[in-house]
Design a protein around this motif. Structure first.
Motif, PDB file in Angstrom:
ATOM      1  N   LYS A  71      -6.207  32.244 -26.431  1.00 31.46           N
ATOM      2  CA  LYS A  71      -5.726  32.087 -27.797  1.00 31.46           C
ATOM      3  C   LYS A  71      -6.440  33.082 -28.718  1.00 31.46           C
ATOM      4  O   LYS A  71      -7.626  33.354 -28.539  1.00 31.46           O
TER       5      LYS A  71
ATOM      6  N   HIS B  73       0.074  38.156 -30.416  1.00 28.32           N
ATOM      7  CA  HIS B  73       0.215  36.837 -31.035  1.00 28.32           C
ATOM      8  C   HIS B  73      -1.073  36.512 -31.774  1.00 28.32           C
ATOM      9  O   HIS B  73      -2.118  37.128 -31.549  1.00 28.32           O
TER      10      HIS B  73
ATOM     11  N   ASP C 249      -2.959  32.714 -32.886  1.00 26.62           N
ATOM     12  CA  ASP C 249      -2.775  31.285 -32.634  1.00 26.62           C
ATOM     13  C   ASP C 249      -3.542  30.373 -33.573  1.00 26.62           C
ATOM     14  O   ASP C 249      -3.248  29.173 -33.634  1.00 26.62           O
ATOM     15  N   GLY C 250      -4.536  30.898 -34.260  1.00 24.86           N
ATOM     16  CA  GLY C 250      -5.326  29.991 -35.087  1.00 24.86           C
ATOM     17  C   GLY C 250      -6.131  30.705 -36.142  1.00 24.86           C
ATOM     18  O   GLY C 250      -6.287  31.930 -36.135  1.00 24.86           O
TER      19      GLY C 250
ATOM     20  N   MET D 260       2.652  33.932 -37.422  1.00 22.13           N
ATOM     21  CA  MET D 260       3.109  32.865 -36.525  1.00 22.13           C
ATOM     22  C   MET D 260       4.609  32.636 -36.684  1.00 22.13           C
ATOM     23  O   MET D 260       5.358  32.549 -35.692  1.00 22.13           O
TER      24      MET D 260
ATOM     25  N   GLN E 163       6.083  31.118 -33.234  1.00 25.44           N
ATOM     26  CA  GLN E 163       5.086  30.444 -32.407  1.00 25.44           C
ATOM     27  C   GLN E 163       4.351  29.385 -33.213  1.00 25.44           C
ATOM     28  O   GLN E 163       4.274  29.446 -34.439  1.00 25.44           O
TER      29      GLN E 163
ATOM     30  N   GLY F  34       0.894  27.050 -34.126  1.00 23.93           N
ATOM     31  CA  GLY F  34      -0.506  27.402 -34.333  1.00 23.93           C
ATOM     32  C   GLY F  34      -1.247  26.339 -35.112  1.00 23.93           C
ATOM     33  O   GLY F  34      -0.673  25.319 -35.529  1.00 23.93           O
ATOM     34  N   SER F  35      -2.534  26.578 -35.305  1.00 23.58           N
ATOM     35  CA  SER F  35      -3.388  25.631 -36.015  1.00 23.58           C
ATOM     36  C   SER F  35      -4.273  26.386 -36.996  1.00 23.58           C
ATOM     37  O   SER F  35      -4.939  27.352 -36.622  1.00 23.58           O
TER      38      SER F  35
ATOM     39  N   ILE G   9       3.240  24.562 -37.194  1.00 22.50           N
ATOM     40  CA  ILE G   9       1.920  25.015 -37.644  1.00 22.50           C
ATOM     41  C   ILE G   9       1.185  23.832 -38.256  1.00 22.50           C
ATOM     42  O   ILE G   9       1.659  23.225 -39.218  1.00 22.50           O
TER      43      ILE G   9
END
Length: 306
Positions: free
Chosen positions: A53, A135, A137-138, A181, A186, A188-189, A233
């Protein structure tokens, strides 16, 4: 007593464990947790893994941000740190973590110099990260400033700077990451660093603008969670209590009484350390918190629970 006729007309369906399980499996909104491998030790609690990630950490050049960045690296993430500091030297703490990422953890820690109030540059950097890695992811938005000044002595310029970094800067950082994102469709956080000072007024600590800014971060996160939830998200906050840092050590020299007053204000009767927030960061960025959004994870030793 219920009339017998009513019982005869009303059909009650007993939800046995088997029926409940069948209903759950047939639900169209069912969440599928990550599939663990064979039960080898390396795959236990696989939902906490951040392997491969890509995570952005603002304020990641030092302090709490860097401590959390190292935790993410240990969990398998590729980390990009944003900070306004000059590029950290190889012999600094940042250099130690970056070297460990390469030589020990099989990952990377990359530094990007930017002021989070510079929206244009911030977006360019985050877009470049997403393009390079494929990408993103966070996010941990840990960039922030502090100023202790009585309310009657605060200047508009100082207040604007405080709110600009601590609220607008956090907002624009979250926005830049969320844009990438959504662009790539995608999930995510995003984790925004708040403070217990966003919930209570600290006794003996005169920080009106700082406390207001942290309350703003908590409300910002709830609103972003509501708006971006449809994109998968998640947005949550971490609210630390008093932390022993270089800044607080300086305050203890100026105000020696705080060295004992601050620990006495919470239930554990001690101050916290940056390392005590590592697990919270990994939890909120990983699948272990997959159904958690719009929430505040307050870690304050019970300070606000009195």
């Amino acid at each position: 007593m219920v009339p017998r006729g009513l019982l005869a007309r009303k059909s009650l369906r007993i939800m046995t464990p088997t029926v409940l399980a069948r209903a759950f499996h047939q639900s169209p909104r069912r969440y599928s947790p990550p599939q663990a491998q064979t039960p080898a030790r390396s795959t236990l609690l696989a939902e906490f893994s951040l392997k491969d990630k890509v995570v952005v950490v603002s304020g990641g050049g030092r302090g709490v941000g860097l401590t959390q960045a190292e935790a993410l690296l240990e969990a398998g993430a590729i980390v990009h740190a944003l900070d306004r500091l000059p590029r950290p030297a190889e012999d600094s703490e940042f250099g130690r973590v970056a070297l460990r990422a390469r030589s020990e953890l099989g990952s990377s820690l990359t530094y990007h110099r930017v002021d989070v109030r510079d929206q244009k540059t911030l977006n360019e950097i985050v877009e470049g990260i997403a393009d390079r890695e494929g990408h993103v992811d966070g996010l941990i938005a840990a960039a922030g400033i502090q100023q202790e000044t009585p309310a009657l002595e605060y200047t508009a310029e100082d207040s604007d700077k405080m709110l600009g970094v601590n609220i607008t800067g956090v907002f624009m950082t979250a926005q830049a990451v969320a844009r990438q994102m959504i662009k790539r469709k995608q999930k995510g956080s995003l984790v925004l660093i708040g403070s217990m000072s966003g919930t209570v007024a600290n006794r003996g600590l005169i920080c009106p603008a700082y406390n207001a800014s942290k309350a703003g971060v908590l409300q910002l996160a709830r609103n972003l969670a509501a708006e971006w939830g449809e994109h998968g998200i998640r947005v949550n906050t971490i609210s630390p209590g008093y932390i022993v840092t270089a800044m607080t050590e300086g305050l203890f020299e100026a105000f020696p009484e705080r060295r004992t007053a601050w620990p006495d204000a919470n239930m554990l009767k001690r101050l916290s350390y940056p390392e005590e927030y590592r697990g919270a960061a990994v939890f909120l960025l990983s699948d272990a918190s997959s159904f958690m959004t719009g929430a505040d994870l307050r870690i304050d030793g019970g300070h606000c629970a009195w």
